[in-house]
Design a protein around this motif. Structure first.
Motif, PDB file in Angstrom:
ATOM      1  N   THR A   1       2.062   7.067  -8.122  1.00  0.00           N
ATOM      2  CA  THR A   1       3.694   7.114  -8.118  1.00  0.00           C
ATOM      3  C   THR A   1       4.043   6.258  -6.902  1.00  0.00           C
ATOM      4  OG1 THR A   1       3.600   9.245  -7.355  1.00  0.00           O
ATOM      5  CG2 THR A   1       3.699   8.980  -9.731  1.00  0.00           C
ATOM      6  N   ASP A   2       3.330   6.392  -6.029  1.00  0.00           N
ATOM      7  CA  ASP A   2       3.944   5.578  -4.996  1.00  0.00           C
ATOM      8  C   ASP A   2       3.462   4.065  -4.641  1.00  0.00           C
ATOM      9  OD1 ASP A   2       4.793   4.965  -2.405  1.00  0.00           O
ATOM     10  OD2 ASP A   2       4.093   6.760  -1.128  1.00  0.00           O
ATOM     11  N   LYS A   3       4.335   3.304  -4.645  1.00  0.00           N
ATOM     12  CA  LYS A   3       4.269   1.684  -4.798  1.00  0.00           C
ATOM     13  C   LYS A   3       3.477   1.459  -3.369  1.00  0.00           C
ATOM     14  CE  LYS A   3       8.160   0.424  -7.638  1.00  0.00           C
ATOM     15  NZ  LYS A   3       9.347  -0.059  -7.554  1.00  0.00           N
TER      16      LYS A   3
ATOM     17  N   MET B   1      -1.371  -0.635  -0.769  1.00  0.00           N
ATOM     18  CA  MET B   1      -2.463  -0.617   0.169  1.00  0.00           C
ATOM     19  C   MET B   1      -3.769  -0.387  -0.423  1.00  0.00           C
ATOM     20  SD  MET B   1      -0.668   2.390   2.541  1.00  0.00           S
ATOM     21  CE  MET B   1      -2.168   2.677   3.566  1.00  0.00           C
ATOM     22  N   ALA B   2      -4.081   0.007  -1.645  1.00  0.00           N
ATOM     23  CA  ALA B   2      -5.239   0.050  -2.336  1.00  0.00           C
ATOM     24  C   ALA B   2      -5.690  -1.279  -2.688  1.00  0.00           C
ATOM     25  CB  ALA B   2      -5.079   0.909  -3.422  1.00  0.00           C
ATOM     26  N   MET B   3      -4.345  -2.123  -3.336  1.00  0.00           N
ATOM     27  CA  MET B   3      -4.626  -3.285  -3.727  1.00  0.00           C
ATOM     28  C   MET B   3      -5.206  -4.362  -2.794  1.00  0.00           C
ATOM     29  SD  MET B   3      -4.721  -3.453  -7.141  1.00  0.00           S
ATOM     30  CE  MET B   3      -5.636  -1.930  -7.220  1.00  0.00           C
TER      31      MET B   3
ATOM     32  N   VAL C   1      -6.257  -7.750   7.174  1.00  0.00           N
ATOM     33  CA  VAL C   1      -6.195  -6.791   6.220  1.00  0.00           C
ATOM     34  C   VAL C   1      -5.918  -5.564   6.794  1.00  0.00           C
ATOM     35  CG1 VAL C   1      -7.110  -5.437   4.134  1.00  0.00           C
ATOM     36  CG2 VAL C   1      -7.463  -7.868   4.446  1.00  0.00           C
ATOM     37  N   MET C   2      -6.392  -5.034   7.798  1.00  0.00           N
ATOM     38  CA  MET C   2      -5.966  -4.039   8.428  1.00  0.00           C
ATOM     39  C   MET C   2      -4.862  -3.833   8.789  1.00  0.00           C
ATOM     40  SD  MET C   2      -7.932  -2.192  11.844  1.00  0.00           S
ATOM     41  CE  MET C   2      -6.511  -1.952  12.923  1.00  0.00           C
TER      42      MET C   2
ATOM     43  N   LEU D   1       2.051  -1.526   5.940  1.00  0.00           N
ATOM     44  CA  LEU D   1       2.818  -0.825   4.841  1.00  0.00           C
ATOM     45  C   LEU D   1       2.649   0.434   4.797  1.00  0.00           C
ATOM     46  CD1 LEU D   1       0.871  -2.959   2.084  1.00  0.00           C
ATOM     47  CD2 LEU D   1       3.220  -2.754   2.476  1.00  0.00           C
ATOM     48  N   GLY D   2       1.526   1.040   5.386  1.00  0.00           N
ATOM     49  CA  GLY D   2       1.499   2.733   5.719  1.00  0.00           C
ATOM     50  C   GLY D   2       2.827   3.265   6.524  1.00  0.00           C
ATOM     51  N   LEU D   3       3.179   2.364   7.753  1.00  0.00           N
ATOM     52  CA  LEU D   3       3.824   2.777   8.584  1.00  0.00           C
ATOM     53  C   LEU D   3       5.438   2.699   7.754  1.00  0.00           C
ATOM     54  CD1 LEU D   3       2.526   1.306  11.841  1.00  0.00           C
ATOM     55  CD2 LEU D   3       2.543   3.790  11.232  1.00  0.00           C
ATOM     56  N   VAL D   4       5.481   1.519   7.313  1.00  0.00           N
ATOM     57  CA  VAL D   4       6.732   1.183   6.422  1.00  0.00           C
ATOM     58  C   VAL D   4       7.004   2.595   5.610  1.00  0.00           C
ATOM     59  CG1 VAL D   4       7.751  -0.145   4.738  1.00  0.00           C
ATOM     60  CG2 VAL D   4       6.796  -1.227   6.646  1.00  0.00           C
TER      61      VAL D   4
END
Length: 91
Positions: free
Chosen positions: A5-7, A12-14, A53-54, A60-63
């Motif tokens: 559900t979380d974009k 991140m996974a993609m 990538v890291m 993205l995670g921090l955002v």
């Protein structure tokens, strides 16, 4: 298969899937060319992909956490990431 559900989690996974595809393709190219010199050149290119990538996934995670975590904890996370890069760059 998976219902996300979380974009941001999906992005991140993609990014990690794309990174894995690049790594696997590089391994096949190394096998195709079969020379140590070429394999080292391919590996050198991969050295750019991994950290990039890291950084992108971490950003993205921090955002995604920006609205949920206090500024002091966000600063600690940034300091941790900086220490990881500092530790990697020193012999």
């Amino acid at each position: 298969m998976f219902f996300v559900t979380d974009k941001i989690v999906f992005a991140m996974a993609m990014l990690r899937c794309i990174s894995a595809s690049i790594e696997l393709s590089a391994a096949f190219f190394m096998l195709k060319y079969g020379k140590v010199e070429t394999a080292l050149k391919i590996n050198a290119l991969l050295a750019l992909v991994g950290p990039s990538v890291m950084i992108l996934v971490m950003t993205l995670g921090l955002v995604g956490l920006a609205g949920k975590v206090s500024l002091s904890k966000l600063g600690i996370i940034f300091a941790g990431v900086a220490l990881i890069f500092y530790g990697i760059s020193r012999p």
